[in-house]
Design a protein around this motif. Sequence first.
Motif, PDB file in Angstrom:
ATOM      1  N   PHE A 149       0.725  -1.217   0.120  1.00 40.37           N
ATOM      2  CA  PHE A 149      -0.135   0.205  -0.353  1.00 40.37           C
ATOM      3  C   PHE A 149       0.998   1.580  -0.376  1.00 40.37           C
ATOM      4  N   VAL A 150       0.427   2.627  -0.680  1.00 42.23           N
ATOM      5  CA  VAL A 150       0.802   3.543  -0.742  1.00 42.23           C
ATOM      6  C   VAL A 150       1.054   4.254   0.636  1.00 42.23           C
ATOM      7  N   ASP A 151      -0.081   4.423   1.333  1.00 42.02           N
ATOM      8  CA  ASP A 151       0.152   5.962   2.968  1.00 42.02           C
ATOM      9  C   ASP A 151      -1.102   5.075   3.686  1.00 42.02           C
ATOM     10  N   HIS A 152      -1.052   3.685   3.883  1.00 45.49           N
ATOM     11  CA  HIS A 152      -1.041   3.509   4.789  1.00 45.49           C
ATOM     12  C   HIS A 152      -0.908   1.804   5.182  1.00 45.49           C
ATOM     13  N   SER A 153      -0.413   0.748   6.834  1.00 45.58           N
ATOM     14  CA  SER A 153       0.937  -0.007   6.746  1.00 45.58           C
ATOM     15  C   SER A 153       0.090  -1.649   6.125  1.00 45.58           C
ATOM     16  N   SER A 154       0.816  -2.153   5.261  1.00 47.29           N
ATOM     17  CA  SER A 154       1.017  -3.362   4.554  1.00 47.29           C
ATOM     18  C   SER A 154       0.965  -4.563   5.499  1.00 47.29           C
ATOM     19  N   PRO A 206      10.139   2.433   7.931  1.00 48.17           N
ATOM     20  CA  PRO A 206      11.088   1.045   8.396  1.00 48.17           C
ATOM     21  C   PRO A 206      10.252   0.164   7.993  1.00 48.17           C
ATOM     22  N   GLU A 207       9.693   0.396   8.060  1.00 47.20           N
ATOM     23  CA  GLU A 207       8.312  -1.885   8.512  1.00 47.20           C
ATOM     24  C   GLU A 207       8.486  -2.353   6.649  1.00 47.20           C
ATOM     25  N   ASN A 208       8.838  -1.408   5.759  1.00 46.47           N
ATOM     26  CA  ASN A 208       8.390  -1.379   3.870  1.00 46.47           C
ATOM     27  C   ASN A 208      10.103  -1.559   3.481  1.00 46.47           C
ATOM     28  N   ALA A 209      11.173  -1.631   4.288  1.00 51.00           N
ATOM     29  CA  ALA A 209      12.636  -1.741   3.786  1.00 51.00           C
ATOM     30  C   ALA A 209      12.652  -2.582   3.344  1.00 51.00           C
ATOM     31  N   ALA A 210      12.287  -4.174   3.974  1.00 50.62           N
ATOM     32  CA  ALA A 210      12.292  -5.012   3.221  1.00 50.62           C
ATOM     33  C   ALA A 210      12.294  -5.875   1.603  1.00 50.62           C
ATOM     34  N   VAL A 211      10.864  -5.241   1.453  1.00 50.61           N
ATOM     35  CA  VAL A 211      10.382  -5.353   0.426  1.00 50.61           C
ATOM     36  C   VAL A 211      11.223  -4.654  -0.418  1.00 50.61           C
ATOM     37  N   ILE A 212      10.988  -3.448  -0.268  1.00 52.79           N
ATOM     38  CA  ILE A 212      11.550  -2.001  -1.177  1.00 52.79           C
ATOM     39  C   ILE A 212      12.474  -2.299  -1.841  1.00 52.79           C
ATOM     40  N   GLY A 213      13.704  -2.945  -1.465  1.00 51.79           N
ATOM     41  CA  GLY A 213      15.336  -2.543  -1.229  1.00 51.79           C
ATOM     42  C   GLY A 213      15.697  -1.443  -1.666  1.00 51.79           C
ATOM     43  N   ASP A 245       4.431   2.166  11.032  1.00 55.90           N
ATOM     44  CA  ASP A 245       4.917   3.004  11.135  1.00 55.90           C
ATOM     45  C   ASP A 245       4.620   3.925  10.298  1.00 55.90           C
ATOM     46  N   TYR A 246       3.012   4.174  10.671  1.00 52.69           N
ATOM     47  CA  TYR A 246       2.375   5.234   9.973  1.00 52.69           C
ATOM     48  C   TYR A 246       1.676   5.494  11.528  1.00 52.69           C
ATOM     49  N   GLU A 247       0.843   4.409  12.119  1.00 57.62           N
ATOM     50  CA  GLU A 247       0.757   5.317  12.999  1.00 57.62           C
ATOM     51  C   GLU A 247       1.187   6.103  14.044  1.00 57.62           C
ATOM     52  N   ARG A 248       2.417   5.581  14.295  1.00 57.64           N
ATOM     53  CA  ARG A 248       3.472   5.889  15.060  1.00 57.64           C
ATOM     54  C   ARG A 248       3.804   7.705  14.111  1.00 57.64           C
ATOM     55  N   ILE A 249       3.726   7.923  12.636  1.00 54.01           N
ATOM     56  CA  ILE A 249       4.101   8.805  12.335  1.00 54.01           C
ATOM     57  C   ILE A 249       3.051   9.980  12.448  1.00 54.01           C
ATOM     58  N   GLN A 250       1.425   9.814  12.673  1.00 57.65           N
ATOM     59  CA  GLN A 250       0.255   9.719  13.203  1.00 57.65           C
ATOM     60  C   GLN A 250      -0.017  10.342  14.639  1.00 57.65           C
ATOM     61  N   LEU A 251       0.764   9.505  14.962  1.00 57.55           N
ATOM     62  CA  LEU A 251       0.636  10.521  16.758  1.00 57.55           C
ATOM     63  C   LEU A 251       1.623  11.527  16.932  1.00 57.55           C
ATOM     64  N   ALA A 252       2.560  10.953  15.920  1.00 63.19           N
ATOM     65  CA  ALA A 252       3.685  12.349  16.040  1.00 63.19           C
ATOM     66  C   ALA A 252       3.271  13.696  16.009  1.00 63.19           C
ATOM     67  N   GLN A 253       2.216  13.729  14.953  1.00 60.47           N
ATOM     68  CA  GLN A 253       1.313  14.486  14.159  1.00 60.47           C
ATOM     69  C   GLN A 253       0.357  14.839  15.350  1.00 60.47           C
ATOM     70  N   LYS A 256      13.469  10.175  15.383  1.00 62.11           N
ATOM     71  CA  LYS A 256      15.090   9.844  14.612  1.00 62.11           C
ATOM     72  C   LYS A 256      15.177   8.514  13.514  1.00 62.11           C
ATOM     73  N   GLY A 257      15.167   7.511  12.824  1.00 57.21           N
ATOM     74  CA  GLY A 257      15.227   7.237  12.192  1.00 57.21           C
ATOM     75  C   GLY A 257      16.030   7.484  10.402  1.00 57.21           C
ATOM     76  N   ARG A 258      16.351   6.664   9.472  1.00 56.28           N
ATOM     77  CA  ARG A 258      16.665   6.404   8.156  1.00 56.28           C
ATOM     78  C   ARG A 258      16.437   7.455   7.113  1.00 56.28           C
ATOM     79  N   TYR A 259      15.135   7.406   7.518  1.00 60.33           N
ATOM     80  CA  TYR A 259      14.177   9.033   7.053  1.00 60.33           C
ATOM     81  C   TYR A 259      13.879   9.599   8.392  1.00 60.33           C
ATOM     82  N   THR A 260      14.258  10.389   9.361  1.00 54.22           N
ATOM     83  CA  THR A 260      14.119  10.906  10.344  1.00 54.22           C
ATOM     84  C   THR A 260      13.111  12.015   9.712  1.00 54.22           C
TER      85      THR A 260
END
Length: 498
Positions: free
Chosen positions: A164-169, A193-200, A385-393, A406-410
């Motif tokens: 998925f583009v804009d919610h958790s897969s 980060p949760e998608n790193a293993a499938v995106i390469g 990760d999507y929920e974490r971003i939403q909670l941060a906002q 903080k993270g790969r794409y802070t």
Amino acid sequence: MQIFATEQIRAWDEYTIRHEPIASVDLMERAATACYEWLMQHNYKGRSYSIFCGKGNNGGDGLVIARLLAQSNHTVTVHILEFGHKGTVDFQINLARLHDTTAGIRFVSSEEALHPIPPADVVIDALLGSGINRPTDGLTAQLIKHINNSGNEVIAIDIPSGLFVDHSSRGNTIIKARHTLSFQCFKPAFLMPENAAVIGGMHILDIGLHPDFLNTQDAPFELIDRPIVNRLLQPRQAFSHKGDFGHAALVTGSYGMMGAAVLCARACLRSGVGKLTCHIPASGYTIMQVSVPEAMCKTAENEHPAAEMDKYDVIGIGPGLGSDAANIPLLYTLFEQNRRPMVIDADGLNTIGRETALLNKIPPGSILTPHPKEFERLFGKTFNDYERIQLAQQKAAAHQLYIVLKGRYTFIASPDGKGYFNSSGNPGMATGGTGDVLTGILTGLLAQQYAPLHAAIMGVYLHGLAGDLAAAYTSQPSLIASDLIDCLGQAFQSISSS
């Protein structure tokens, strides 16, 4: 650079078709040609290919890639997922064109049609694209598993099928790509980060979508890049003096953790602050005076001094502070004495996590810099990760704070609801002390009267850029936090000359 979700990306395509103008099939040709050229430029020339296509426009991209490969004397076999419908108009046009090439064409209409993939073949995934809104199932899921189990190198077009583009897969059946070739801009999925293993490896290809579309859109997320930071940089005037660049205070360090305080202080000074006073325990006095002679020091015998804190332009607190119970009254005092925006990190955040009433005492506009575990201690658990971003906002808006996750794409969550992902940095920065360096940089920028949002944007980008410059010199595995400080000057030069 704006970060767009599915509907905005589709609208950008349509805007380009209308305003360039260009036929949709020709825009498809342009996108697929960009993928073909990437393959030819990255050691895939002369390989054989198995290309898997759905019947949507992502599959149409795959058909064009197949035709271009076949026309340049590559061995190509196309596997079309067959559900009994014709497919989009552009898919049909490109299927007809493919028949005039040497490419083999097979239709996958059942599990019995899942033939072994030749071991030497590069697999191109052009099954589903970015428009899906439900998990894959049935034959589609079986085909994805078949590709994943083949052991072949997979290159996904636009986005790995099933993601998925804009919610958790989480839990989805998803293509596991070695590389993903996408178009024009980042999508939210690529930054989680949760998608790193499938995106390469992630590669954004410019396909010439109409730039005027960007003026019509207010994206919820933005990618921090060099042009953005260059626009924020404040050049120094000829008659400037140290008083023009602020007086910062750092409340850091404890017995056995003075290294964090030193890293933070050195980074603060390298970020351009006019004056720096370090409030440290007496046990760290000699260490700080010897390691950072440019900084002034204030000490107390058993705890951090916290008198006359209202005189500073900004306070940074947390690195190396330790978990002493005295940190709780210390933070209450700091928050009462100085209501200007602060930078809070590490044990400063952990103290607030233990004494949650402190959260409502933080001066508005302050910058909090948690890593995911510190974020959880502050605001609670999230499931993806999507929920974490939403909670941060949500928390940034509720408390009028800037949260730097903080993270790969802070990720920076702003109180106005907008979010920013940082593009600089590398895995070599996953080492102790780099967070202390970031705290020092942010404190120094705030002291120089950068607005909190601008300080956060500039700070995370400079931090990552210094890491990139350091890794280029010393390698990612051998990178240490001090290397970032040593490369900060070069990072400033780099953005100022952009």
